[in-house]
Scaffold this motif. Structure first.
Motif, PDB file in Angstrom:
ATOM      1  N   UNK A 142       0.858  -1.209  -0.060  1.00  0.00           N
ATOM      2  CA  UNK A 142      -0.171   0.005   0.136  1.00  0.00           C
ATOM      3  C   UNK A 142       0.843   1.199  -0.084  1.00  0.00           C
ATOM      4  N   UNK A 143       0.669   2.116  -0.862  1.00  0.00           N
ATOM      5  CA  UNK A 143       1.536   3.649  -1.249  1.00  0.00           C
ATOM      6  C   UNK A 143       0.290   4.364  -0.365  1.00  0.00           C
ATOM      7  N   UNK A 144       0.700   5.178   0.390  1.00  0.00           N
ATOM      8  CA  UNK A 144      -0.322   6.188   0.904  1.00  0.00           C
ATOM      9  C   UNK A 144      -0.093   7.624   0.271  1.00  0.00           C
ATOM     10  N   UNK A 145      -0.838   8.347   0.447  1.00  0.00           N
ATOM     11  CA  UNK A 145      -0.909   9.675  -0.225  1.00  0.00           C
ATOM     12  C   UNK A 145       0.412  10.534   0.183  1.00  0.00           C
ATOM     13  N   UNK A 146       0.985  10.387   1.200  1.00  0.00           N
ATOM     14  CA  UNK A 146       2.393  10.914   1.611  1.00  0.00           C
ATOM     15  C   UNK A 146       3.601  10.251   0.889  1.00  0.00           C
ATOM     16  N   UNK A 147       3.241   9.187   0.163  1.00  0.00           N
ATOM     17  CA  UNK A 147       4.427   8.588  -0.481  1.00  0.00           C
ATOM     18  C   UNK A 147       5.098   7.257   0.331  1.00  0.00           C
ATOM     19  N   UNK A 148       4.569   7.103   1.524  1.00  0.00           N
ATOM     20  CA  UNK A 148       4.927   6.153   2.543  1.00  0.00           C
ATOM     21  C   UNK A 148       4.450   4.815   1.567  1.00  0.00           C
TER      22      UNK A 148
END
Length: 173
Positions: A142-148
Motif C-alpha cells: 500500500x502506497x499512502x498519499x504522503x508517499x510512504x
C-alpha cells in the motif's frame, strides 16, 4: 494505491483463485510474478498483470512489465533472468531504467521486502512451495498519499498476516 502480489503458484488454480477472490475488492491491481504454470487464456488470470517464470510455457507472458497504477510505476518480473537468487543489483538496474518505484519478483520462493536507492523490492514468496519459511505467502503493498509504503505478507490458507515479515518505508526522497 494497493496491490496484491502473488508468485510461484505452480499450477494450483484453486488456491490462486481463492487468494485473488479474497483480495480483489480491496486492491487496485493484481500482479503475478511468474511460475503460474497457467496459460494466458486462463480465466483466473484475467485482469492480472502476469509475467513469464522459468517454468512457464515459453512466450506465454512478457518477461517483465512496467505498469502505472494511480501514478505509481511498478516493475514486475520473475527474477530468474536477473540472477535474483544471488543479488538484486541487475534487477535494480532494470527498475531504474523503467523509472519504477517498486520492483516485484519471485523465483526464490523467499518472502522479503527491502528498499535500495529509493526503490522498494518485494518478493511475495511462494503461494504453493515455500522454501525459507513454513507458510505459503502472498503480499499486499500500500502506497499512502504522503508517499510512504507498507508491505504486508499473508498466509495463503488462513489469510492472516505474517506480522514478522511486515515492512514499512518512508516516502521517496
Amino acid at each position: 494505491m494497493k496491490a496484491l502480489l502473488i508468485s510461484d503458484s505452480h499450477g494450483s488454480e484453486v488456491e490462486l483463485k481463492e487468494v485473488i477472490d479474497r483480495c480483489r475488492g480491496e486492491v487496485d491491481a493484481v500482479f503475478h510474478c511468474g511460475d503460474s504454470e497457467l496459460s494466458q487464456s486462463s480465466p483466473i488470470l484475467q485482469g492480472v498483470h502476469t509475467v513469464q517464470g522459468n517454468v512457464d510455457k515459453p512466450g506465454e507472458f512478457p518477461e517483465d512489465t512496467a505498469v502505472d497504477i494511480k501514478g505509481i510505476r511498478i516493475l514486475v518480473t520473475h527474477g530468474h533472468l536477473y540472477n535474483i537468487k544471488m543479488t538484486h543489483i541487475p534487477l535494480s538496474y532494470r527498475a531504474e531504467e523503467k523509472a519504477a518505484r517498486m520492483a516485484c519478483f519471485g523465483h526464490s520462493h523467499h518472502p522479503t521486502a527491502f528498499e535500495d536507492h529509493g526503490i522498494i523490492f518485494v518478493n511475495p514468496g511462494s503461494l504453493m512451495q515455500p522454501r525459507t519459511r513454513p507458510e505459503p505467502t502472498y503480499a499486499i503493498t500500500e502506497f499512502t498519499k504522503d508517499g510512504a509504503v507498507e508491505v504486508r505478507f499473508y498466509e495463503r490458507t488462513t489469510g492472516e498476516e505474517v506480522e514478522d515479515l511486515r515492512a514499512s518505508f518512508a516516502e521517496k526522497s
